[in-house]
Design a protein around this motif. Structure first.
Motif, short mmCIF file in Angstrom:
data_model
loop_
_atom_site.label_atom_id
_atom_site.label_comp_id
_atom_site.label_asym_id
_atom_site.label_seq_id
_atom_site.Cartn_x
_atom_site.Cartn_y
_atom_site.Cartn_z
N SER A 47 0.81 -1.21 0.00
CA SER A 47 0.00 0.00 0.00
C SER A 47 0.85 1.27 0.00
O SER A 47 0.42 2.32 0.48
N LEU A 49 2.56 4.73 -0.57
CA LEU A 49 1.98 5.98 -1.07
C LEU A 49 2.92 6.67 -2.06
O LEU A 49 2.54 7.01 -3.17
N ASP A 50 4.17 6.89 -1.64
CA ASP A 50 5.18 7.57 -2.47
C ASP A 50 6.34 6.61 -2.68
O ASP A 50 7.08 6.32 -1.73
N ASN A 118 3.65 6.52 5.13
CA ASN A 118 3.88 6.53 3.69
C ASN A 118 3.14 5.36 3.03
O ASN A 118 3.65 4.69 2.15
N THR A 119 1.92 5.14 3.51
CA THR A 119 1.03 4.17 2.89
C THR A 119 -0.31 4.84 2.59
O THR A 119 -0.61 5.92 3.10
N LYS A 120 -1.11 4.18 1.78
CA LYS A 120 -2.40 4.74 1.36
C LYS A 120 -3.51 4.49 2.36
O LYS A 120 -4.62 5.00 2.19
N MET A 123 -8.24 1.44 2.01
CA MET A 123 -9.24 2.25 1.33
C MET A 123 -10.64 1.66 1.37
O MET A 123 -10.85 0.48 1.16
N SER A 145 -4.16 -2.78 -3.65
CA SER A 145 -4.17 -1.51 -4.36
C SER A 145 -3.33 -1.53 -5.63
O SER A 145 -3.27 -0.55 -6.35
N SER A 146 -2.64 -2.66 -5.91
CA SER A 146 -1.87 -2.77 -7.14
C SER A 146 -1.89 -4.20 -7.63
O SER A 146 -2.13 -5.14 -6.86
N PHE A 175 -7.36 7.34 4.68
CA PHE A 175 -7.11 7.12 3.25
C PHE A 175 -7.81 8.21 2.45
O PHE A 175 -8.64 8.97 2.97
N LYS A 176 -7.47 8.30 1.17
CA LYS A 176 -8.15 9.24 0.27
C LYS A 176 -9.21 8.47 -0.51
O LYS A 176 -8.94 7.44 -1.10
N LEU A 239 -1.97 9.83 6.58
CA LEU A 239 -2.50 8.66 5.89
C LEU A 239 -1.79 7.40 6.38
O LEU A 239 -0.62 7.44 6.76
#
Length: 281
Positions: A47, A49-50, A118-120, A123, A145-146, A175-176, A239
């Motif tokens: 998960s 994020l960046d 640094n994770t999403k 969600m 998520s991927s 999460f967003k 997040l």
């Protein structure tokens, strides 16, 4: 706290019965700390994020005042009812609920907090087809998520329950959503056993949160402070996800064994600067 918030074990209307020996938990009983390190770290890495920054995971053990556990009396009642039915479910089940009852009668309980950065996050919304639903509600299902994410069989999410003397996990995630807005979900899940209350059979899996349809809470003001995600420098919620293993079993040399598990399974990611892990730092 609102009256619609509390513990709830859904009513079973089909005549099925959830026994104490949950297969998802039993999978990790042989070496629970090794499994915890592997499964939790994999979920966080899936998960990210960046990609330019490392995923950071923190494991911290602390003592929590039992009185601050949301709807503690509801949890005690659930344990107590299961304790009665466990008498006909074997020595292991009976011993577990006897010990759980004693644990919740104390002033403090050990909690292992696992937070990633640094994770999403996990969600939502909490409906079929989302990572959050797969993590909290579905059995044998995983939504990542991927397309290259590991752990695709949805079993690893049970690893934390194998190191809980209460088989109970609190979850706090930010999460967003699909509109790019930050949302927060707060919920807990217990994997106990089926039981009867007021002539109705209730499922072994129960939830703390909005009692209607066992949904998560989205308002941070309705949860205790210890359950909230930290605030970032820009004033927004950070997040990511925090898991709280209620009644952590504290196996012998657990810190060393957890370290060994993570290093052996994710040595490449650590040396490449893609993963940072802190244990009781």
């Amino acid at each position: 706290m609102s009256s619609h918030i509390g513990w709830s074990h859904p009513v079973e209307s089909g005549g099925q019965w959830d026994g104490f020996n949950d297969s998802g938990i039993e999978t990790f009983k042989g070496n629970p700390i090794v499994s915890l390190g592997r499964e939790i770290t994999q979920n966080s890495r899936d998960s990210v994020l960046d990609e330019k920054l490392p995923v950071r995971i923190e494991f911290n053990l602390f003592d929590l005042d039992v009185a601050t556990i949301p709807d503690i009396q509801g949890l005690r009642n659930n344990i107590s009812v299961c304790q009665e039915f466990a008498k006909n479910s074997g020595a292991r089940a009976e011993q577990f609920f006897n010990d759980a009852t004693k644990l919740l009668s104390k002033k403090k309980v050990s909690v292992l907090k696992i937070s990633d950065y640094n994770t999403k996050g996990i969600m939502g919304p909490c409906e079929h087809g989302t990572p959050y639903f797969a993590f909290m509600k579905a059995s044998g299902e995983s939504v990542k998520s991927s397309d290259i994410a590991g752990g695709s069989f949805g079993i690893g999410k049970n690893a934390p329950y194998a190191v809980s003397e209460l088989r109970t996990l609190f979850v706090s995630t930010a999460f967003k959503n699909s509109k790019g807005e930050v949302e927060q979900f707060f919920q807990a899940k217990s994997i106990l056993m089926s039981h009867k209350h007021k002539r109705k059979t209730h499922r072994g899996q129960g939830y703390w949160g909005n009692t209607k349809d066992c949904m998560p809470i989205s308002d941070s003001s309705e949860v205790p402070e210890w359950l909230r995600r930290p605030i970032a420098e820009d004033g927004s919620v950070e997040l990511g996800t925090s898991l709280y293993v209620l009644g952590f079993t504290k196996p012998k040399n657990w810190e060393e064994r957890l370290t060994s598990s993570i290093v052996s399974n994710f040595f490449g990611a650590i040396t490449e600067g893609k993963l940072e892990v802190e244990i009781n730092g």
